[in-house]
Design an enzyme around this catalytic site. Structure first.
Site, mmCIF file in Angstrom:
data_model
loop_
_atom_site.group_PDB
_atom_site.id
_atom_site.type_symbol
_atom_site.label_atom_id
_atom_site.label_comp_id
_atom_site.label_asym_id
_atom_site.label_seq_id
_atom_site.Cartn_x
_atom_site.Cartn_y
_atom_site.Cartn_z
ATOM 1 N N GLU A 180 1.778 -0.815 -0.349
ATOM 2 C CA GLU A 180 0.277 -0.193 -0.039
ATOM 3 C C GLU A 180 0.726 1.398 -0.023
ATOM 4 O O GLU A 180 1.385 1.318 0.713
ATOM 5 C CB GLU A 180 -0.222 0.124 1.238
ATOM 6 N N CYS B 173 -2.928 8.858 3.654
ATOM 7 C CA CYS B 173 -2.983 8.252 1.820
ATOM 8 C C CYS B 173 -3.359 8.098 1.207
ATOM 9 O O CYS B 173 -3.895 8.223 -0.372
ATOM 10 C CB CYS B 173 -2.436 7.257 2.604
HETATM 11 P P1 NAP Z 1 8.514 5.014 4.727
HETATM 12 O O1 NAP Z 1 9.731 5.605 5.279
HETATM 13 O O2 NAP Z 1 8.586 3.765 3.172
HETATM 14 O O3 NAP Z 1 8.823 3.889 5.947
HETATM 15 C C1 NAP Z 1 7.970 2.971 6.288
HETATM 16 C C2 NAP Z 1 7.365 1.566 6.716
HETATM 17 O O4 NAP Z 1 8.563 0.901 6.235
HETATM 18 C C3 NAP Z 1 8.189 2.049 8.495
HETATM 19 O O5 NAP Z 1 7.756 1.183 9.598
HETATM 20 C C4 NAP Z 1 9.825 2.693 8.165
HETATM 21 O O6 NAP Z 1 9.994 1.961 9.889
HETATM 22 C C5 NAP Z 1 9.786 1.143 7.014
HETATM 23 N N1 NAP Z 1 11.130 0.668 6.936
HETATM 24 C C6 NAP Z 1 12.095 1.616 6.166
HETATM 25 N N2 NAP Z 1 13.372 1.299 5.059
HETATM 26 C C7 NAP Z 1 13.083 -0.094 5.299
HETATM 27 C C8 NAP Z 1 13.911 -0.804 5.703
HETATM 28 N N3 NAP Z 1 14.976 -1.203 4.886
HETATM 29 N N4 NAP Z 1 13.014 -2.138 6.148
HETATM 30 C C9 NAP Z 1 12.405 -3.151 6.608
HETATM 31 N N5 NAP Z 1 11.045 -1.282 6.889
HETATM 32 C C10 NAP Z 1 11.304 -0.267 6.796
HETATM 33 O O7 NAP Z 1 6.862 5.345 4.664
HETATM 34 P P2 NAP Z 1 6.396 6.213 5.805
HETATM 35 O O8 NAP Z 1 7.782 7.548 5.884
HETATM 36 O O9 NAP Z 1 6.154 5.949 7.457
HETATM 37 O O10 NAP Z 1 4.935 6.928 5.032
HETATM 38 C C11 NAP Z 1 4.509 7.564 3.831
HETATM 39 C C12 NAP Z 1 4.155 6.720 3.380
HETATM 40 O O11 NAP Z 1 3.210 6.456 3.361
HETATM 41 C C13 NAP Z 1 3.511 8.203 2.303
HETATM 42 O O12 NAP Z 1 3.605 7.914 0.962
HETATM 43 C C14 NAP Z 1 2.379 8.068 1.962
HETATM 44 O O13 NAP Z 1 1.333 7.662 0.738
HETATM 45 C C15 NAP Z 1 1.995 6.715 2.346
HETATM 46 N N6 NAP Z 1 0.949 5.449 2.914
HETATM 47 C C16 NAP Z 1 -0.077 4.393 2.039
HETATM 48 C C17 NAP Z 1 -0.690 4.750 2.608
HETATM 49 C C18 NAP Z 1 -1.642 3.036 1.829
HETATM 50 O O14 NAP Z 1 -2.970 2.631 2.788
HETATM 51 N N7 NAP Z 1 -2.016 3.015 0.801
HETATM 52 C C19 NAP Z 1 -1.086 4.383 3.976
HETATM 53 C C20 NAP Z 1 -0.492 5.396 5.259
HETATM 54 C C21 NAP Z 1 0.936 5.509 4.267
HETATM 55 P P3 NAP Z 1 10.943 3.030 10.317
HETATM 56 O O15 NAP Z 1 10.201 4.049 10.506
HETATM 57 O O16 NAP Z 1 11.821 2.575 11.601
HETATM 58 O O17 NAP Z 1 12.422 3.505 9.400
#
Ligand code: NAP
Length: 534
Positions: free
Chosen positions: A265, A304
């Site tokens: 997602e 999102c």
């Molecule tokens: P993100 O930076 O991609 O992080 C998402 C998750 O991935 C976090 O738990 C993060 O952990 C983890 N992560 C990061 N690097 C990783 C790695 N190398 N290995 C394993 N896990 C890793 O995204 P975000 O900034 O939290 O969220 C914002 C984005 O999410 C926006 O683009 C939004 O559109 C999207 N979003 C989508 C939905 C949907 O349902 N489609 C819902 C909400 C948000 P850490 O925090 O520990 O780094």
């Protein structure tokens, strides 16, 4: 200061990898209040035996869950809902302190968690005393009436790894857990580190209440280290977050080599399309304005599903601009703990920087109608210069035909862009489709022919559509609310995933198997009433 710990292999673990460490990510382990920048908790780093954590969940948790019927699992999920609801006020306070949430934002997240759990509890109870699902009718396969085939769906014998985004620590954790647990799969859940306080407290509550079998729910504080290297073909990985992280995770060598089932997602450039039939004094028009404003400011635009692109017939743009700018001017930005504040900060310094950079990028092709570059002069109730605040920013593209950035770049904050269009459905569909796939878009009109053309035109590009008409005003939640009855997810940019949707959500955690054989044997095995099927 509180230390957030992992709960793995049936016990609390001091530590966890630094965020993303094993896969090269940076470490940011102190959690702060984004309004004041004061530390609120820390996640300690340290070694974790991921193989043991996975094995414990698979064996202890998986076996215990699969021994239960859907109805029994439904009762567990329902009990989780009651637990979260019973601690609602405490969780709301944590969401305000660590998420930059206003009280309303926090309720949206926490009630979303308990509501989704309650809904899935009912789904399970309705499925009754069965441990597998029968999928469709038996089909005769040859000329012989004896030889038939029947599809069934059974729980996978692995673990469900859930990695969540920072914006919905409560709902994100529980909407995924509700479906997996109901399906009979144990869960290892990881919240985003920056806003993990709410999720960590929910995990403590679950452990203290001893509601779930040992191993059914594990919790990762910080990074996942080499957890994914321990997954195999019975396991699943469900990710919510940015496209970049999603792409990287689903391309992991072990994930690909062992066909770990993956759901992503990700980003979305959700659109709201105003029909030209809606006069400025109509209920449908008011609904449109209210939905755009809510999505710009609720959770400081960090949803999102938030509306990012606002399509308005060219001859109606002036009125829409006036109405949105006037209403945005009345919103106070500041300490979300204060009752008079309508919008808090974004969640992290990095998020603030990304949003400001995103606004600058959009302004290469658009004029700012409100909020300039996103700077906030004085945030209400906050020491000067503190906090990760961004002003709501309303933009308008200079040239709807040539604008590109607005269709390519998701600015994850309180930012929306008006795009004038001709008023014709086919033109609106073509513009929205330039977003290359989204979670949800909305159309506001009382013209059924227009709504029909938009619905069929937009459906291939979206997981969900919201048709806002005048008579619906006062009866509906806006497009930004994800409901357990409806699928959530979308093609293309949105990650290509699908969650929720009542029974549909279970499919990800179940193995569908076609069974061919002698009709009386298959009937005896599979065509039982739920109460006999245990
Ligand atoms: P993100 O930076 O991609 O992080 C998402 C998750 O991935 C976090 O738990 C993060 O952990 C983890 N992560 C990061 N690097 C990783 C790695 N190398 N290995 C394993 N896990 C890793 O995204 P975000 O900034 O939290 O969220 C914002 C984005 O999410 C926006 O683009 C939004 O559109 C999207 N979003 C989508 C939905 C949907 O349902 N489609 C819902 C909400 C948000 P850490 O925090 O520990 O780094």
């Amino acid at each position: 200061m509180k230390t957030i710990r992992s709960y793995l292999a049936g016990g609390w673990v001091e530590g966890g990898h630094k965020s993303g460490a094993a896969l090269g990510g940076a470490a940011a382990q102190t959690l702060v209040n984004p309004a004041t920048e004061e530390p609120v908790a820390e996640v300690a780093g340290g070694p974790v035996d991921w193989g043991r954590a996975v094995a414990h969940a698979r064996t202890r948790g998986g076996e215990a869950l699969r021994a239960l019927t859907f109805a029994e699992r439904g009762q567990l999920v329902k009990a989780l809902s009651k637990l979260i609801h019973a601690h609602r006020d405490e969780l709301i306070a944590l969401a305000i302190a660590n998420g930059g949430n206003t009280r309303g934002d926090a309720k949206f997240d926490i009630d979303g968690a308990s509501g989704t759990l309650a809904a899935y509890g009912e789904v399970g109870i309705a499925l009754g005393k069965t441990k597998f699902l029968v999928d469709g009718e038996a089909a005769q396969l040859t000329r012989s009436v004896r030889f038939v085939g029947q599809h069934i769906a059974v729980p996978r014998q692995g673990v469900a790894v859930h990695i969540n985004a920072f914006n919905f620590p409560a709902w994100g954790m529980m909407e995924k857990a509700a479906v997996a647990l109901l399906a009979g799969m144990p869960v290892i859940t990881k919240p985003a580190t920056s806003t993990a306080l709410v999720a960590a407290r929910m995990m403590e509550l679950v452990v203290e209440a001893k509601l779930l079998p040992d191993g059914a729910l594990s919790f990762v504080a910080g990074g996942v280290g080499d957890l994914l290297a321990h997954l195999d073909g019975q396991d699943v990985l469900s990710f919510t977050g940015s496209s970049d992280t999603g792409q990287m995770l689903r391309a992991q060598k072990d994930v690909v080599a062992r066909s770990v089932r993956v759901n992503v997602e990700a980003d979305s450039l959700n659109a709201a399309v105003l029909g030209r039939d809606l006069a400025r004094d109509s209920e449908g028009y008011s609904l449109f304005v209210a939905d755009v404003l809510r999505d710009m400011t609720q959770k400081a635009g960090q949803k999102c599903t938030a509306i990012r692109r606002v399509l308005v017939p060219a001859d109606m743009v002036e009125g829409v601009r006036e109405d949105l700018v006037e209403r945005l001017g009345a919103i106070k930005v500041g300490d979300p703990a204060r009752e008079d504040v309508g919008m808090g900060p974004v969640a992290t310094k990095k998020q603030q920087e990304d949003v400001r950079a995103g606004i600058a990028r959009l302004r290469e092709e658009a004029d700012s109608l409100f909020g300039g570059d996103g700077s906030v002069g004085e945030a209400v109730g906050v020491p000067t210069g503190k906090g990760f605040f961004v002003s709501p920013v309303l933009l308008q593209v200079r040239d709807g035909k040539s604008a590109r950035r607005v269709h390519e770049h998701e600015v994850f904050g309180p930012v929306a862009t008006i795009i004038p269009y001709s008023g014709e459905a086919r033109d609106a569909v073509a513009i929205v489709a330039r977003g290359e796939g989204g979670l949800v878009s909305s159309v506001y009109s009382d013209d059924r022919a227009f709504l029909g053309d938009m619905a069929f035109g937009l459906a291939p590009y979206h997981g969900r559509l919201f048709l806002g008409s005048s008579k619906l005003a006062g009866h509906a939640v806006g497009p930004g609310t994800v409901l357990p009855q409806l699928v959530h997810g979308g093609p293309g940019r949105a990650g290509g995933g699908e969650e929720l949707g009542s029974l549909r959500g279970l499919a990800f955690y179940l193995q569908r198997t076609a069974i061919a054989g002698d009709k009386p044997i298959l009937e005896a095995l599979f065509n039982k009433k739920p109460e006999d099927a245990a």
